[in-house]
Design an enzyme around this catalytic site. Structure first.
Site, PDB file in Angstrom:
ATOM      1  N   SER A  55       0.815  -1.199   0.000  1.00 14.46           N
ATOM      2  CA  SER A  55       0.000   0.000   0.000  1.00 14.46           C
ATOM      3  C   SER A  55       0.861   1.266   0.000  1.00 14.46           C
ATOM      4  O   SER A  55       1.624   1.485  -0.941  1.00 14.46           O
ATOM      5  CB  SER A  55      -0.963  -0.047   1.191  1.00 14.46           C
ATOM      6  OG  SER A  55      -2.047   0.803   0.998  1.00 14.46           O
ATOM      7  N   ASP A 112      -9.743  -6.477  -3.022  1.00  9.12           N
ATOM      8  CA  ASP A 112      -9.177  -5.229  -2.507  1.00  9.12           C
ATOM      9  C   ASP A 112     -10.086  -4.066  -2.885  1.00  9.12           C
ATOM     10  O   ASP A 112     -10.243  -3.749  -4.065  1.00  9.12           O
ATOM     11  CB  ASP A 112      -7.773  -5.027  -3.084  1.00  9.12           C
ATOM     12  CG  ASP A 112      -7.012  -3.884  -2.423  1.00  9.12           C
ATOM     13  OD1 ASP A 112      -7.667  -2.967  -1.885  1.00  9.12           O
ATOM     14  OD2 ASP A 112      -5.777  -3.908  -2.453  1.00  9.12           O
ATOM     15  N   HIS A 161      -7.257  -6.250   0.893  1.00  4.11           N
ATOM     16  CA  HIS A 161      -6.145  -5.304   0.950  1.00  4.11           C
ATOM     17  C   HIS A 161      -5.272  -5.636   2.160  1.00  4.11           C
ATOM     18  O   HIS A 161      -5.481  -5.129   3.272  1.00  4.11           O
ATOM     19  CB  HIS A 161      -6.689  -3.885   1.075  1.00  4.11           C
ATOM     20  CG  HIS A 161      -5.650  -2.815   0.960  1.00  4.11           C
ATOM     21  ND1 HIS A 161      -5.032  -2.495  -0.221  1.00  4.11           N
ATOM     22  CD2 HIS A 161      -5.124  -1.964   1.885  1.00  4.11           C
ATOM     23  CE1 HIS A 161      -4.175  -1.499  -0.025  1.00  4.11           C
ATOM     24  NE2 HIS A 161      -4.210  -1.168   1.259  1.00  4.11           N
TER      25      HIS A 161
END
Length: 368
Positions: free
Chosen positions: A47, A134, A168
């Site tokens: 991320s 995600d 995610h």
């Protein structure tokens, strides 16, 4: 005084995230003397850490030869502006990132000496991941990163994993929480060894790990090592050192950047011990550096402890002159204590201040 509304907006602004935590105690011991091959370093991140991994790799592609990115978008996507970041680079794409413009900025930085020569990217190894479940990073954002890398790198050197129903998070074989849910510590039990898949693409000839770790996790004093460049980092970072490396064998180095809300004060030792990176490092003469950010509810505003991919730390956040990139470079160089760093690496590092403070820890996060 900051209003609740301001804090909420700031939290949304940091929605690219993940973080890590290891609580150091009191006992300080000497760091093992290490001999590191810093001519062939690899980096990775999740991320916001994925954005930082790309930034760091481009800044130093003359010696960072491989990059793994989980759930992030193209280089310089935010263009130094949080509004652009939220509109194009996280969970929605009101307008598509202009890859031509982003690559032109990279070329300008390289011409000015703020990035390494982009020709280095041709032979770089690139591993990308995006889970189908995600919802924090849109698939279009991750696809744009893949397309951007194809403009720089031979496609045979790029592996893009985007066909798995994973949320995610950082997928592992057995560690972490529900693979379909993105929740702290953002490590997922997915029956998939993302760390192993990534490292085997970036590095040839790895040995599969056994069930026993020989090494230890150590703390390093990021502020003492990197000085003013580390002002937006936590006081302590971490490094996993296999016994072979601690004994003086020549070892390679990997840098892993956590995501937002995944720094040590948020998730303790989850990120530094559960991703699977240490398992592979332990049996392949590899140290893993885990630099750490910190959250901030004041300027520079970073309430989720994200890495700087939109410009909160410095205007040069995405190149060699960026504070966080200089700080992490200094942390890596400080670990290479047996041989002398090359002049090129010394010149690229931030000035080191005072002696580093090291504290060995075991894999349970306790002092040895």
């Amino acid at each position: 005084m900051m209003t609740i509304n301001t804090i909420v907006k700031a939290a949304l602004a940091s929605s690219l995230c993940f973080s890590i935590a290891l609580h150091a105690q009191t006992k300080h011991e000497d760091m093992p003397k290490l001999s590191l091959d810093l001519s062939d370093v690899t980096v990775s991140g999740l991320s916001s850490g994925g954005y930082m991994a790309t930034q760091f790799q481009l800044a130093h592609s003359d010696w960072v030869k491989g990059v793994g990115v989980l759930a992030a978008g193209p280089y310089f996507c935010a263009k130094g502006d949080i509004t652009t970041a939220l509109a194009q680079c996280v969970n929605k794409t009101d307008t598509q990132p202009d890859l031509t413009a982003l690559n032109e900025q990279a070329a300008q930085y390289a011409k000015a000496g703020k990035l390494a020569d982009l020709d280095n990217m041709k032979d770089a190894k690139v591993w990308l991941f995006h889970g189908k479940r995600d919802v924090r990073i849109a698939s279009e954002v991750s696809d744009a990163l893949f397309e951007q890398y194809t403009m720089w790198t031979d496609t045979q050197n790029i592996k893009y994993v985007n066909d798995m129903s994973i949320a995610h998070l950082f997928p592992t074989k057995t560690n972490g929480t529900d693979c379909m849910t993105s929740e702290s510590p953002f490590i997922g039990n997915c029956d998939y060894d993302a760390a192993g898949d990534m490292l085997n693409h970036l590095i040839e000839g790895l040995t599969a790990p056994d069930d026993v770790l020989s090494g230890s996790l150590h703390t390093i004093n990021q502020q003492d090592i990197a000085g003013s460049s580390a002002k937006t980092l936590a006081s302590e970072g971490f490094v996993y050192i296999p016994q072979s490396c601690a004994s003086g064998e020549s070892c390679r180095a990997h840098i892993s950047f956590h995501g937002c809300n995944q720094y040590a004060d948020a998730v303790d030792d989850a990120y530094t011990s559960q991703t699977g990176l240490n398992d592979w490092a332990d049996d392949n003469n590899m140290i893993v550096l885990y630099p750490q950010t910190k959250k901030s509810l004041f300027m520079p505003l970073n309430p989720q402890g994200c890495w700087d991919w939109w410009g909160y730390a410095s205007k040069d956040y995405a190149n060699r002159d960026g504070d966080q990139i200089k700080a992490v470079n200094a942390l890596l160089l400080s670990l290479n204590t047996l041989p002398s760093p090359s002049p090129q690496q010394v010149n690229q590092a931030a000035p080191q201040e005072e002696a580093q403070q090291i504290e060995p820890m075991n894999q349970d996060g306790n002092n040895e």
